[in-house]
Write a protein that holds these residues in place. Structure first.
Motif, PDB file in Angstrom:
ATOM      1  N   ARG A  71      -0.394   1.839   4.828  1.00 62.21           N
ATOM      2  CA  ARG A  71      -1.097   3.050   5.311  1.00 62.21           C
ATOM      3  C   ARG A  71      -2.477   3.148   4.632  1.00 62.21           C
ATOM      4  N   LEU A  72      -3.408   3.664   5.395  1.00 64.27           N
ATOM      5  CA  LEU A  72      -4.763   3.848   4.574  1.00 64.27           C
ATOM      6  C   LEU A  72      -4.633   5.083   3.790  1.00 64.27           C
ATOM      7  N   ASP A  73      -5.147   4.730   2.637  1.00 61.13           N
ATOM      8  CA  ASP A  73      -5.389   5.863   1.345  1.00 61.13           C
ATOM      9  C   ASP A  73      -6.413   7.068   1.672  1.00 61.13           C
ATOM     10  N   PRO A  74      -6.407   7.991   1.955  1.00 58.35           N
ATOM     11  CA  PRO A  74      -7.153   8.928   2.375  1.00 58.35           C
ATOM     12  C   PRO A  74      -7.869   9.307   0.928  1.00 58.35           C
ATOM     13  N   GLY A  75      -7.499   8.854  -0.191  1.00 56.14           N
ATOM     14  CA  GLY A  75      -8.356   9.018  -1.463  1.00 56.14           C
ATOM     15  C   GLY A  75      -9.147   7.840  -1.887  1.00 56.14           C
ATOM     16  N   VAL A  76      -9.034   6.822  -0.798  1.00 59.03           N
ATOM     17  CA  VAL A  76      -9.846   5.528  -1.409  1.00 59.03           C
ATOM     18  C   VAL A  76     -10.787   5.318  -0.319  1.00 59.03           C
ATOM     19  N   PRO A  77     -12.021   4.949  -0.326  1.00 55.75           N
ATOM     20  CA  PRO A  77     -12.782   4.704   0.868  1.00 55.75           C
ATOM     21  C   PRO A  77     -12.233   3.548   1.593  1.00 55.75           C
ATOM     22  N   GLY A 106       0.898  -1.212  -0.047  1.00 62.80           N
ATOM     23  CA  GLY A 106       0.033   0.166   0.096  1.00 62.80           C
ATOM     24  C   GLY A 106       0.788   1.265  -0.070  1.00 62.80           C
ATOM     25  N   VAL A 107       2.103   1.092   0.090  1.00 62.59           N
ATOM     26  CA  VAL A 107       2.976   2.107  -0.021  1.00 62.59           C
ATOM     27  C   VAL A 107       4.110   2.069  -1.185  1.00 62.59           C
ATOM     28  N   HIS A 143       4.779   7.022  -1.541  1.00 66.39           N
ATOM     29  CA  HIS A 143       3.447   7.438  -2.059  1.00 66.39           C
ATOM     30  C   HIS A 143       2.266   6.354  -1.676  1.00 66.39           C
ATOM     31  N   ILE A 144       1.343   6.508  -1.036  1.00 62.43           N
ATOM     32  CA  ILE A 144       0.490   5.724  -0.447  1.00 62.43           C
ATOM     33  C   ILE A 144      -0.400   5.584  -1.605  1.00 62.43           C
ATOM     34  N   ASP A 145      -0.793   4.284  -2.111  1.00 65.78           N
ATOM     35  CA  ASP A 145      -1.864   3.861  -3.100  1.00 65.78           C
ATOM     36  C   ASP A 145      -2.459   2.355  -2.338  1.00 65.78           C
ATOM     37  N   GLY A 146      -3.873   2.855  -2.120  1.00 67.93           N
ATOM     38  CA  GLY A 146      -4.632   2.096  -1.538  1.00 67.93           C
ATOM     39  C   GLY A 146      -5.787   1.577  -2.512  1.00 67.93           C
ATOM     40  N   ARG A 147      -5.562   1.750  -3.593  1.00 64.86           N
ATOM     41  CA  ARG A 147      -6.516   1.237  -4.793  1.00 64.86           C
ATOM     42  C   ARG A 147      -6.697  -0.186  -4.635  1.00 64.86           C
ATOM     43  N   ALA A 181     -13.435   1.180   3.405  1.00 64.16           N
ATOM     44  CA  ALA A 181     -14.132  -0.061   3.180  1.00 64.16           C
ATOM     45  C   ALA A 181     -13.793  -0.714   1.664  1.00 64.16           C
ATOM     46  N   GLU A 182     -13.230   0.129   0.631  1.00 61.50           N
ATOM     47  CA  GLU A 182     -12.762  -0.457  -0.494  1.00 61.50           C
ATOM     48  C   GLU A 182     -11.604  -1.001  -0.288  1.00 61.50           C
ATOM     49  N   GLN A 183     -10.618  -0.306   0.504  1.00 59.86           N
ATOM     50  CA  GLN A 183      -9.201  -0.988   0.745  1.00 59.86           C
ATOM     51  C   GLN A 183      -9.221  -2.415   1.591  1.00 59.86           C
ATOM     52  N   LEU A 184     -10.170  -2.209   2.705  1.00 57.14           N
ATOM     53  CA  LEU A 184     -10.275  -3.327   3.500  1.00 57.14           C
ATOM     54  C   LEU A 184     -10.979  -4.606   2.702  1.00 57.14           C
ATOM     55  N   GLY A 185     -11.810  -4.171   1.881  1.00 57.53           N
ATOM     56  CA  GLY A 185     -12.674  -5.119   0.947  1.00 57.53           C
ATOM     57  C   GLY A 185     -11.741  -5.905   0.075  1.00 57.53           C
ATOM     58  N   ALA A 186     -10.688  -5.011  -0.724  1.00 58.45           N
ATOM     59  CA  ALA A 186      -9.544  -5.760  -1.477  1.00 58.45           C
ATOM     60  C   ALA A 186      -9.003  -6.780  -0.470  1.00 58.45           C
ATOM     61  N   LEU A 187      -8.494  -6.365   0.439  1.00 57.06           N
ATOM     62  CA  LEU A 187      -7.826  -7.467   1.319  1.00 57.06           C
ATOM     63  C   LEU A 187      -8.665  -8.495   1.734  1.00 57.06           C
ATOM     64  N   GLY A 188     -10.035  -8.382   2.025  1.00 54.88           N
ATOM     65  CA  GLY A 188     -10.858  -9.207   2.302  1.00 54.88           C
ATOM     66  C   GLY A 188     -11.110 -10.236   1.153  1.00 54.88           C
ATOM     67  N   GLU A 189     -11.280  -9.908   0.004  1.00 51.48           N
ATOM     68  CA  GLU A 189     -11.299 -10.712  -1.088  1.00 51.48           C
ATOM     69  C   GLU A 189      -9.772 -11.370  -1.404  1.00 51.48           C
TER      70      GLU A 189
END
Length: 286
Positions: A128-134, A87-88, A97-101, A136-144
């Motif tokens: 790091r939590l990406d402030p530009g990505v919700p 994520g970095v 650079h934070i990238d939580g897409r 829930a979407e970041q956690l959802g990706a890890l959940g998948e």
């Protein structure tokens, strides 16, 4: 009596004093640090000495630390737990650079799997939590990724107690990493929540980036026990809470031995009172 084992995620028993790999890379966590053979030797010695939790990240090097772990330790002992982060993105020794897409997190996780030579990462942490990505979407990706068997447990790095509570509504979180040590306890509310939920807390900079090895109070307590100030700082963490699992890093075999010997230090109630007083955010011990 201090319990030196923590059930990470409820099913992975790890020694609470682990080993971090950032110091195996160069300044700014960029490029190699010295001869790679020395790094391989330190990693192997850590496992020989009983370390069961190794913490790393894809941007240490970048990529180098994960590659060194695989070179040194693969095929891994059955009891060894490898934790990595994504994520970095690094583009220089000073650029983070934070990238939580979700698409980036998936690609980063799959790249870590290849470098570590595993099918499943024991603990995959959002660096790091990406402030530009919700969130829930970041956690959802890890959940998948977890549902696909590529991640066993999910972790978060540098979050507040409120952010952890929110994250827990989207996915199970087995561990967090925040800066926390004798003189920096701003994450005390997060520690309390981790204790309530049985979540591992891996404090980074457990030695205050080296400052605690020169701390006069640590030195005084250390002299009474015939140990070093750094060992006192690590022992304080082990005494402070049963969920704290420090992973101090080093590229020095001698420093590795010193760090691991901190597990044998038994601080008295009087020692803890003196050490607790070093931070204005001190709280009752667990």
């Amino acid at each position: 009596m201090i319990d030196h084992i923590f059930p990470l995620g409820g099913d992975l028993p790890v020694g609470r004093l682990g080993y971090g790999t950032a110091q195996l890379t160069g300044p700014g966590y960029w490029g190699p640090r010295g001869d790679p053979a020395d790094a391989v030797a330190v990693l192997r010695r850590a496992v020989e000495r009983g370390v069961t939790l190794i913490d790393t990240a894809d941007n240490y090097g970048p990529r180098l630390a994960e590659e060194l772990i695989a070179e040194a330790l693969h095929p891994y002992p059955e009891h060894l737990v490898i934790a990595t982060k994504g994520g970095v993105v690094r583009t220089s020794d000073r650029a983070w650079h934070i990238d939580g897409r979700p698409e980036h997190l998936r690609a980063a996780c799959e790249a870590s799997l290849k470098r570590l030579r595993v099918d499943t990462v024991d603990l995959y942490q959002l660096h790091r939590l990406d402030p530009g990505v919700p969130p829930a979407e970041q956690l959802g990706a890890l959940g998948e990724l977890r549902a696909e068997g590529k991640i066993r447990h999910i972790g978060l790095d540098t979050v507040t107690a409120e952010q952890l509570a929110e994250a827990l509504t989207s996915a199970p979180v087995a561990a967090v990493q925040n800066r926390y040590h004798l003189r920096d306890r701003a994450s005390e509310p997060l520690l309390t929540l981790c204790e309530e939920r049985g979540i591992a807390f891996l404090p980074w900079f457990p030695l205050g980036n080296g400052t605690l090895t020169r701390d006069p109070v640590c030195a005084s307590v250390a002299a009474a026990h015939g140990v070093t100030p750094g060992q006192v700082a690590l022992a304080w963490l082990l005494h402070r809470s049963p969920v704290l699992c420090p992973t101090p890093g080093t590229g020095s075999p001698a420093h590795l031995e010193e760090n691991l010997a901190a597990a044998a230090v038994r601080l008295t109630d009087s020692d803890m009172t003196r050490l607790d007083a070093l931070s204005p955010r001190s709280a009752p011990r667990a």
